[in-house]
Design a protein around this motif. Structure first.
Motif, PDB file in Angstrom:
ATOM      1  N   GLU A 167       8.511  -6.090   5.828  1.00 33.82           N
ATOM      2  CA  GLU A 167       7.867  -5.223   4.841  1.00 33.82           C
ATOM      3  C   GLU A 167       8.792  -4.010   4.706  1.00 33.82           C
ATOM      4  OE1 GLU A 167       3.779  -4.732   5.979  1.00 33.82           O
ATOM      5  OE2 GLU A 167       3.437  -3.126   4.547  1.00 33.82           O
ATOM      6  N   MET A 184      -7.247  -8.314  -2.664  1.00 34.47           N
ATOM      7  CA  MET A 184      -5.860  -8.262  -3.154  1.00 34.47           C
ATOM      8  C   MET A 184      -5.239  -9.651  -3.069  1.00 34.47           C
ATOM      9  SD  MET A 184      -2.894  -5.841  -1.571  1.00 34.47           S
ATOM     10  CE  MET A 184      -1.334  -5.612  -2.386  1.00 34.47           C
ATOM     11  N   ASP A 185      -4.386  -9.975  -4.028  1.00 35.13           N
ATOM     12  CA  ASP A 185      -3.633 -11.233  -3.948  1.00 35.13           C
ATOM     13  C   ASP A 185      -2.802 -11.222  -2.677  1.00 35.13           C
ATOM     14  OD1 ASP A 185      -4.539 -12.201  -6.327  1.00 35.13           O
ATOM     15  OD2 ASP A 185      -2.739 -11.678  -7.483  1.00 35.13           O
ATOM     16  N   LYS A 188      -9.554  -6.087   2.145  1.00 35.88           N
ATOM     17  CA  LYS A 188      -9.159  -4.843   2.818  1.00 35.88           C
ATOM     18  C   LYS A 188     -10.268  -3.792   2.836  1.00 35.88           C
ATOM     19  CE  LYS A 188      -4.253  -5.144   1.703  1.00 35.88           C
ATOM     20  NZ  LYS A 188      -3.070  -4.334   1.423  1.00 35.88           N
ATOM     21  N   LYS A 198       7.598  -8.599  11.344  1.00 35.19           N
ATOM     22  CA  LYS A 198       6.592  -9.172  12.249  1.00 35.19           C
ATOM     23  C   LYS A 198       6.750 -10.681  12.306  1.00 35.19           C
ATOM     24  CE  LYS A 198       2.939  -9.581   8.739  1.00 35.19           C
ATOM     25  NZ  LYS A 198       2.864 -10.984   8.413  1.00 35.19           N
ATOM     26  N   GLU A 249       0.856  -1.189   0.000  1.00 37.25           N
ATOM     27  CA  GLU A 249       0.000   0.000   0.000  1.00 37.25           C
ATOM     28  C   GLU A 249       0.885   1.229   0.000  1.00 37.25           C
ATOM     29  OE1 GLU A 249      -1.888   1.427   3.485  1.00 37.25           O
ATOM     30  OE2 GLU A 249      -0.318   0.719   4.810  1.00 37.25           O
ATOM     31  N   ASN A 262      -7.449  -5.781   8.197  1.00 34.79           N
ATOM     32  CA  ASN A 262      -7.676  -6.647   7.037  1.00 34.79           C
ATOM     33  C   ASN A 262      -8.195  -8.019   7.447  1.00 34.79           C
ATOM     34  OD1 ASN A 262      -6.656  -4.600   5.451  1.00 34.79           O
ATOM     35  ND2 ASN A 262      -4.561  -5.370   5.566  1.00 34.79           N
ATOM     36  N   LYS A 321      -7.252   2.707  -0.273  1.00 31.07           N
ATOM     37  CA  LYS A 321      -7.019   1.383  -0.865  1.00 31.07           C
ATOM     38  C   LYS A 321      -7.867   1.207  -2.116  1.00 31.07           C
ATOM     39  CE  LYS A 321      -5.035  -0.538   3.248  1.00 31.07           C
ATOM     40  NZ  LYS A 321      -4.840   0.701   4.019  1.00 31.07           N
ATOM     41  N   VAL A 343      -6.312 -11.243   0.332  1.00 27.84           N
ATOM     42  CA  VAL A 343      -6.500 -10.399   1.522  1.00 27.84           C
ATOM     43  C   VAL A 343      -7.699  -9.503   1.220  1.00 27.84           C
ATOM     44  CG1 VAL A 343      -5.462  -8.700   3.072  1.00 27.84           C
ATOM     45  CG2 VAL A 343      -3.995 -10.322   1.872  1.00 27.84           C
ATOM     46  N   ILE A 382       0.405 -11.904  -0.621  1.00 26.88           N
ATOM     47  CA  ILE A 382       1.840 -12.039  -0.863  1.00 26.88           C
ATOM     48  C   ILE A 382       2.425 -13.008   0.164  1.00 26.88           C
ATOM     49  CG2 ILE A 382       4.034 -10.741  -1.039  1.00 26.88           C
ATOM     50  CD1 ILE A 382       1.773  -9.930  -3.051  1.00 26.88           C
ATOM     51  N   ASP A 404      -1.730  -9.782   9.749  1.00 29.44           N
ATOM     52  CA  ASP A 404      -1.745  -8.325   9.592  1.00 29.44           C
ATOM     53  C   ASP A 404      -0.538  -7.751  10.332  1.00 29.44           C
ATOM     54  OD1 ASP A 404      -2.720  -5.530   9.418  1.00 29.44           O
ATOM     55  OD2 ASP A 404      -4.600  -6.490   8.870  1.00 29.44           O
ATOM     56  N   ALA A 405      -0.317  -6.453  10.208  1.00 31.68           N
ATOM     57  CA  ALA A 405       0.885  -5.884  10.809  1.00 31.68           C
ATOM     58  C   ALA A 405       0.613  -4.493  11.367  1.00 31.68           C
ATOM     59  CB  ALA A 405       1.991  -5.830   9.774  1.00 31.68           C
ATOM     60  N   ARG A 451      -9.195   1.361   5.609  1.00 30.29           N
ATOM     61  CA  ARG A 451      -8.679   1.722   6.929  1.00 30.29           C
ATOM     62  C   ARG A 451      -7.162   1.700   6.916  1.00 30.29           C
ATOM     63  NH1 ARG A 451     -13.079   2.937   6.902  1.00 30.29           N
ATOM     64  NH2 ARG A 451     -14.828   2.337   8.207  1.00 30.29           N
ATOM     65  N   GLU A 452      -6.571   2.323   7.928  1.00 29.43           N
ATOM     66  CA  GLU A 452      -5.110   2.418   8.030  1.00 29.43           C
ATOM     67  C   GLU A 452      -4.674   2.016   9.431  1.00 29.43           C
ATOM     68  OE1 GLU A 452      -3.216   3.547   5.492  1.00 29.43           O
ATOM     69  OE2 GLU A 452      -4.922   4.038   4.216  1.00 29.43           O
ATOM     70  N   GLY A 453      -3.390   1.802   9.564  1.00 28.13           N
ATOM     71  CA  GLY A 453      -2.823   1.638  10.901  1.00 28.13           C
ATOM     72  C   GLY A 453      -2.662   0.200  11.358  1.00 28.13           C
ATOM     73  N   GLY A 454      -3.034  -0.744  10.528  1.00 31.08           N
ATOM     74  CA  GLY A 454      -2.826  -2.152  10.872  1.00 31.08           C
ATOM     75  C   GLY A 454      -4.001  -2.751  11.611  1.00 31.08           C
TER      76      GLY A 454
HETATM   77  P1  ADP Z   1      -2.756  -0.685   6.849  1.00 29.83           P
HETATM   78  O1  ADP Z   1      -3.165   0.576   6.195  1.00 29.83           O
HETATM   79  O2  ADP Z   1      -3.640  -1.097   7.960  1.00 29.83           O
HETATM   80  O3  ADP Z   1      -1.306  -0.675   7.209  1.00 29.83           O
HETATM   81  P2  ADP Z   1      -1.994  -2.596   4.825  1.00 29.83           P
HETATM   82  O4  ADP Z   1      -2.563  -2.731   3.476  1.00 29.83           O
HETATM   83  O5  ADP Z   1      -0.617  -2.074   4.914  1.00 29.83           O
HETATM   84  O6  ADP Z   1      -3.004  -1.786   5.723  1.00 29.83           O
HETATM   85  O7  ADP Z   1      -2.046  -4.013   5.512  1.00 29.83           O
HETATM   86  C1  ADP Z   1      -1.667  -4.225   6.842  1.00 29.83           C
HETATM   87  C2  ADP Z   1      -0.759  -5.425   6.923  1.00 29.83           C
HETATM   88  O8  ADP Z   1      -1.414  -6.582   6.403  1.00 29.83           O
HETATM   89  C3  ADP Z   1       0.518  -5.298   6.107  1.00 29.83           C
HETATM   90  O9  ADP Z   1       1.498  -4.614   6.823  1.00 29.83           O
HETATM   91  C4  ADP Z   1       0.862  -6.738   5.834  1.00 29.83           C
HETATM   92  O10 ADP Z   1       1.532  -7.313   6.927  1.00 29.83           O
HETATM   93  C5  ADP Z   1      -0.489  -7.393   5.698  1.00 29.83           C
HETATM   94  N1  ADP Z   1      -0.873  -7.395   4.276  1.00 29.83           N
HETATM   95  C6  ADP Z   1      -1.502  -6.414   3.603  1.00 29.83           C
HETATM   96  N2  ADP Z   1      -1.666  -6.734   2.310  1.00 29.83           N
HETATM   97  C7  ADP Z   1      -1.117  -7.937   2.163  1.00 29.83           C
HETATM   98  C8  ADP Z   1      -0.976  -8.817   1.055  1.00 29.83           C
HETATM   99  N3  ADP Z   1      -1.448  -8.489  -0.135  1.00 29.83           N
HETATM  100  N4  ADP Z   1      -0.363 -10.001   1.269  1.00 29.83           N
HETATM  101  C9  ADP Z   1       0.105 -10.357   2.493  1.00 29.83           C
HETATM  102  N5  ADP Z   1      -0.001  -9.573   3.573  1.00 29.83           N
HETATM  103  C10 ADP Z   1      -0.609  -8.380   3.422  1.00 29.83           C
END
Ligand code: ADP
Ligand code: MG
Length: 476
Positions: A427, A400-401, A366, A454, A146, A375, A307, A364, A403, A460-461, A369-372
């Protein structure tokens, strides 16, 4: 890898490991890898080190520099989107109907558009996050997770951490590795961008206002930035949304004032989640957006970081629209896009729903939203989609696919966490800064980086959400 052998040895020698971890923590305190904790009534007095890995993680050089090479293009892209009301309106149409938070932000955007934008300068401090997708044949490719446009933090801490990792590597005899650590130096560039915006506002007495969290856990994580502003003789203040709500006003020229001070730049460090707002503070956000102050970022730029926009950008022909004469840039950016799918009502969305339900572990889900921690993965995707699939609520999400990054062993240092060898993945974030003045991009830069790591247990992270820890790239 040499680091792996050292880790295996250390884990069999708990005393040595504990001493090394303590030394690393103490150094972290000295160099500014710090944060507050939620404990205790008097928050400012309770300080700990920001969480970090004991050892740095290996990052392939090629992927690292590929990510850095993209950043100024992402800056340009975000800025172009922010100035394209038709694109934003079309991209977010379904989302606005399904998600109240996006609708509220969009409402502010429309109102500012309707009144006519008062301020034509904008500053943006962002971070584009990537994971390295590991394919079955062992090769890996850089994929964007993102882009963080609003309140992208962590750069001050990330700048300080390599000193600690260099010390750790040297003290276990990994000298050659210690020379391959990549230093991050974002803070001077981030502060220079804010300073440029302040200068363009052109009022010596006016301040930069940081709009900060209610509970300022990461307050210490921005001290380097504040120091840089002090050194430049730029006055700044910190205010919570509620304080802005109570104390801010506009004069006849839409100049923003708070507590008798004119505000040149509003720098948002907070306000990326619905629960950061109340009815009153939504009004405060609108007031700031309508004002003559330069915003970091303004509301259009904030929306460009949703997103949903990320998903729309992955559709055929969309990047070409923003880079009509630059097929190489389009190719470079697109190479980092994972599969992104609309869940808007219609045939395409129906297909995406069916695909996710048939194979939830490959995706995934989504929300905006932000901040972990927001998802959905695996069976949770099935649960959510089964509930919303037949009505417009599903447009609040994108698909989203998923990863699959390579995993390594490391030890995470976090207050209260035992010293255990854990399977982790990282990441990589690349910071960018730009300032546009009217039609002219007068600063467009790639700054430093953030590596956040992580445990594999977590899908999620997020550092603030307590899952990820800071790390440093060791280039291989
Ligand atoms: P946020 O805005 O909450 O940070 P992210 O899109 O960065 O949202 O997703 C949060 C976390 O979820 C990422 O830091 C990652 O660890 C995990 N994540 C997000 N998208 C993917 C993905 N496509 N594949 C695997 N893990 C993902
Ligand atoms: Mg993220």
């Amino acid at each position: 890898m040499a680091t792996k052998a050292v880790l295996q040895q250390l884990i069999t020698n708990p005393d040595r490991l504990s001493t090394l971890a303590d030394e690393a923590k103490e150094l972290a305190f000295q160099v500014g890898v710090l944060m507050h904790t939620c404990e205790g009534p008097s928050l400012p007095e309770v300080v700990t080190h920001a969480p970090f890995t004991l050892f740095p993680s290996s990052v392939p050089k090629a992927a690292f520099f590929q990510a850095r090479a993209l950043q100024t293009h992402f800056n340009t892209l975000v800025d172009k989107i922010s100035q394209d009301p038709e694109f934003l309106e079309e991209a977010l149409e379904g989302t606005i109907q399904a998600d109240d938070f996006t609708a509220k932000l969009f409402g502010i955007y429309k109102q500012v558009q309707l009144e006519g934008q008062t301020q034509s300068t904008v500053v943006c401090l962002s971070r584009s996050d990537y994971m390295l997708d590991q394919s079955e044949d062992g090769t890996s490719s850089l994929k964007q997770i993102e882009i963080n446009i609003f309140a992208a933090a962590g750069f001050c801490v990330s700048d300080c951490l390599p000193v600690v990792h260099r010390y750790v590597l040297k003290s276990v005899g990994l000298l050659e590795e210690s020379e391959r650590l990549h230093d991050s130096n974002s803070t001077p560039q981030m502060s220079a961008a804010l300073a440029k915006a302040w200068e363009l506002y052109g009022q010596q007495m006016a301040v930069i206002m940081f709009v900060v969290e209610d509970l300022q856990i990461s307050k210490l994580g921005r001290h380097q930035l504040e120091k840089e502003l002090w050194n430049r003789n730029i006055p700044f203040i910190c205010r919570r949304f509620e304080e802005v709500s109570k104390g801010a006003s506009l004069d006849g020229d839409k100049k923003l004032f708070i507590d008798g001070l004119e505000v040149a730049v509003v720098y948002y460090r907070y306000g990326y989640m619905p629960d950061h707002y109340t009815e009153q503070t939504w009004d405060a956000r609108l007031l700031m957006e309508r004002s003559l102050a330069v915003k970091c970022p303004d509301i259009g730029t904030h929306l460009a970081g949703t997103k949903k926009v990320q998903q729309v950008l992955a559709r055929p022909g969309v990047l070409e629209k923003f880079f009509p004469e630059q097929p190489q840039v389009v190719e470079q950016i697109r190479a980092t896009f994972a599969g992104l799918y609309t869940l808007d009502m219609g045939q395409e969305g129906d297909q995406a729903v069916a695909m996710a339900l048939a194979n939830p572990d490959k995706f995934v889900l989504k929300p905006q939203r932000e901040g972990g921690g927001n998802n959905y993965f695996g069976q949770d995707i099935v649960q959510v989609l089964q509930e919303v699939q037949s009505d417009k609520r599903r447009a609040a999400y994108i698909l989203m696919d998923r990863i699959r990054p390579r995993t390594e062993q490391n030890i995470q240092l976090r207050k209260g966490l035992p010293l255990t060898l854990t399977s982790v993945c990282y990441e990589l974030g690349v910071y960018g800064a730009y300032v546009r003045h009217g039609r002219h991009m007068i600063l467009n830069e790639v700054a430093g980086n953030l590596l956040k790591t992580k445990s594999n247990e977590h899908k999620d992270a997020g550092i603030v959400s307590g899952v990820s820890v800071f790390d440093t790239p060791l280039l291989i």
